[in-house]
Scaffold this motif. Structure first.
Motif, mmCIF file in Angstrom:
data_model
loop_
_atom_site.group_PDB
_atom_site.id
_atom_site.type_symbol
_atom_site.label_atom_id
_atom_site.label_comp_id
_atom_site.label_asym_id
_atom_site.label_seq_id
_atom_site.Cartn_x
_atom_site.Cartn_y
_atom_site.Cartn_z
ATOM 1 N N ASP A 105 45.187 43.252 -97.625
ATOM 2 C CA ASP A 105 45.484 42.466 -96.462
ATOM 3 C C ASP A 105 44.123 41.861 -96.095
ATOM 4 O O ASP A 105 43.128 42.472 -96.381
ATOM 5 N N PRO A 107 52.415 44.857 -90.282
ATOM 6 C CA PRO A 107 52.508 43.538 -90.561
ATOM 7 C C PRO A 107 54.102 43.378 -90.648
ATOM 8 O O PRO A 107 54.856 44.199 -91.320
ATOM 9 N N THR A 162 57.166 40.406 -91.778
ATOM 10 C CA THR A 162 57.449 38.740 -92.445
ATOM 11 C C THR A 162 59.000 38.648 -91.969
ATOM 12 O O THR A 162 59.854 39.607 -92.191
ATOM 13 N N TYR A 200 55.135 48.047 -94.361
ATOM 14 C CA TYR A 200 55.423 46.801 -94.061
ATOM 15 C C TYR A 200 56.936 46.794 -93.557
ATOM 16 O O TYR A 200 57.638 47.568 -93.326
ATOM 17 N N ASP A 215 53.062 38.372 -89.555
ATOM 18 C CA ASP A 215 52.272 38.085 -90.612
ATOM 19 C C ASP A 215 52.711 36.629 -91.285
ATOM 20 O O ASP A 215 51.972 35.605 -91.697
ATOM 21 N N HIS A 233 51.565 40.119 -96.450
ATOM 22 C CA HIS A 233 50.068 40.050 -96.401
ATOM 23 C C HIS A 233 49.398 38.675 -96.299
ATOM 24 O O HIS A 233 48.237 38.507 -97.072
ATOM 25 N N GLY A 255 48.521 36.755 -93.613
ATOM 26 C CA GLY A 255 47.767 36.241 -92.667
ATOM 27 C C GLY A 255 47.880 34.639 -92.037
ATOM 28 O O GLY A 255 46.925 34.245 -91.456
#
Length: 402
Positions: A4, A15, A17, A102, A138, A232, A234
Motif C-alpha cells: 500500500d 481498502p 475497490t 481487502y 481505494d 492498493h 491510492g
C-alpha cells in the motif's frame, strides 16, 4: 503481498475497490481473485435478480478460501439505490471483523458508481454508520466491453426495454448508464480487446479518453489484468472523480488546446450570450449531427427566459431538464434569502449587466467534428436582432413542458 503506497493512517483502514460496468466484471473479478498474492479478501457481489448468478460464478471459479475469506451476496436490488442501506451494514460488519486485507465489490451491471462512492464518503445519519472510520475507498473501476460498446452506445433502448430496470420509476436509457459509469472512475478497463481490431481499439480508446481524461485506461483480453492496477492504488479522490468527466474538464479550460484532434477525436465549447428560439432549437435537435458522441451544458431558451435548462446527449439519446431559475431572474427578496444580500452576490465571469448569468454553454465531443458547421448552424437558432426586441412569450414553443 501487494504494498500500500499510502501513509500509515490511511493504510490502517480496510481498502475497497468497486467494479462497475455494464458487461464483463465477473471475469475480471475471478482473475483478480486467482492472482491476489495472499490477500485475504471479502467479496460483495450485487445482482439485480433474485438469483445471484455472478455470486455463484465467483464461488465456483474465484478460488476463495472458505475458512479465511467471505463472499456476500446482495440480490434483488441495486447497491446504488434500493440496497444502499444493506451495503452500509455489510461493509461495516466486514470491517469490524478485522480479519480481511481487502474488500472487492462487484456492482450490478446497471449500477451507477457515484452513489456507491458516496456511501463510503458520507456519514449515514439515519443508521449512524460512518464507513470512513474503518474503510477507505481505494479505486473505482469501470469495465467497458470493447466488442459491444458502440452497439450499446448507439441504441435507443432503455433499461426497461431490456427488462433490466431497477424499479418501476427507472427510466434510464442504456447509453446514459454507460456514460455515467465511464465519467466517474479511476480506472477504465477495456476488455475483450482480442475480439476487436487494433484500429477500432485505438479509436475507442481515444473516445473514452476524451469522455474521461483522468482515468487510467487498461486493455485486457478475457479479463486478465494485473491486480496491482486496481488494488492498493491510492487513486480514489471523491472531488477529483466528481470533476473528471471530459465535458466538465472542457468547460473549466481557460483556453482550449485540441490535444486529440490529430486522431479525429475532438471537443469544443459553444458559448453565446443570446437565447435560442424554441422552435428552431427543436428543429436543430431533429437534424442532430451524427459525429457528436457526447454533449452537455446549460441552455437559455427565449420563451422561458427566467428558467435555465440542462441539456445532456450521449449517442442517440438527448435529454432536456430544468436547472432552476437564473440568478438574474430572482426577485430582490429571493436574492436576499439565498445570498443574504440583494445586490452583493457571487457573479461568474460570464455575468452580463443586461442579462445577468443567462447564457448558452454547450460542450461537444465527437469524431471528426466540424466545429465551424455546428457553431454556424446553432447561431442560426439564436434570436435575430429583431426577435430580441419582440415579445418572447408569444413565440411558438413546441419543446416539452418541464
Amino acid at each position: 503481498m501487494l504494498i500500500d503506497p499510502l501513509d500509515a493512517d490511511q493504510a490502517s483502514k480496510l481498502p475497497v475497490t468497486v467494479l462497475s460496468g455494464y458487461l464483463g466484471k465477473t471475469t475480471i473479478l475471478n482473475h483478480v481473485l486467482h492472482n491476489r498474492e495472499g490477500l485475504r479478501v471479502a467479496v460483495i457481489v450485487n445482482d439485480l435478480s433474485e438469483i445471484n448468478i455472478d455470486a455463484a460464478l465467483v464461488l465456483e471459479k474465484g478460488g476463495l478460501s472458505r475458512t479465511e475469506e467471505k463472499l456476500v451476496e446482495m440480490s434483488n436490488g441495486c447497491i446504488c439505490c434500493t440496497l444502499r442501506d444493506d451495503l452500509l451494514q455489510e461493509v461495516e460488519k466486514l470491517a469490524l471483523e478485522g480479519r480481511f486485507d481487502y474488500i472487492l465489490i462487484e456492482s450490478t451491471g446497471i449500477g451507477e458508481p457515484l452513489p456507491v462512492a458516496q456511501t463510503f464518503t458520507y456519514v449515514d445519519e439515519e443508521q449512524g454508520i460512518d464507513l470512513s472510520k474503518w474503510t477507505r475507498l481505494d479505486c473505482m473501476v469501470t469495465v467497458v466491453d470493447a466488442q459491444n460498446f458502440w452497439l450499446d452506445y448507439h441504441t435507443r433502448e432503455s433499461l426497461k426495454d431490456r427488462n433490466q430496470e431497477a424499479g418501476e420509476e427507472d427510466k434510464r436509457g442504456v447509453v446514459h448508464l454507460l456514460t455515467d459509469q465511464i465519467e466517474f472512475c479511476d480506472v477504465l478497463i477495456l476488455n475483450k480487446c482480442d475480439l476487436v481490431s487494433e484500429s477500432k481499439l485505438d479509436e475507442l480508446e481515444r473516445v473514452l479518453r476524451t469522455l474521461q481524461p483522468r482515468a487510467e485506461i487498461i486493455r485486457t483480453s478475457r479479463g486478465q489484468i494485473d491486480p496491482k492496477k486496481i488494488l492498493h492504488t491510492g487513486l480514489f479522490d471523491f472531488e477529483a472523480a466528481s470533476q473528471s468527466a471530459g465535458w466538465i474538464q472542457e468547460l473549466q479550460k481557460e483556453e482550449h488546446t485540441p490535444e486529440t484532434e490529430e486522431y479525429g477525436i475532438s471537443s469544443f465549447v459553444y458559448s453565446r450570450k443570446r437565447p435560442f428560439h424554441p422552435e428552431r432549437f427543436l428543429n436543430w435537435l431533429q437534424r442532430w449531427p451524427k459525429e457528436i458522441v457526447r454533449s452537455k451544458g446549460i441552455l437559455w431558451i427565449a420563451s422561458r427566459n427566467n428558467r435555465a435548462f440542462s441539456f445532456s446527449q450521449a449517442g442517440v439519446s438527448r435529454q432536456l431538464a430544468s436547472a432552476g431559475l437564473w440568478t438574474a431572474a430572482l426577485s430582490p427578496e429571493e436574492k436576499l434569502a439565498y445570498f443574504d444580500s440583494e445586490d452583493n452576490f457571487p457573479k461568474s465571469k460570464d455575468w452580463d449587466d443586461e442579462w445577468g448569468d443567462r447564457i448558452i454553454k454547450l460542450v461537444f465531443i465527437g469524431i471528426h467534428l466540424d466545429k465551424y458547421h455546428i457553431s454556424r448552424s446553432l447561431d442560426q437558432v439564436l434570436l435575430t436582432d429583431d426577435e430580441m426586441k419582440s415579445n418572447w412569450r408569444e413565440m411558438n414553443d413546441p419543446l416539452p413542458r418541464i
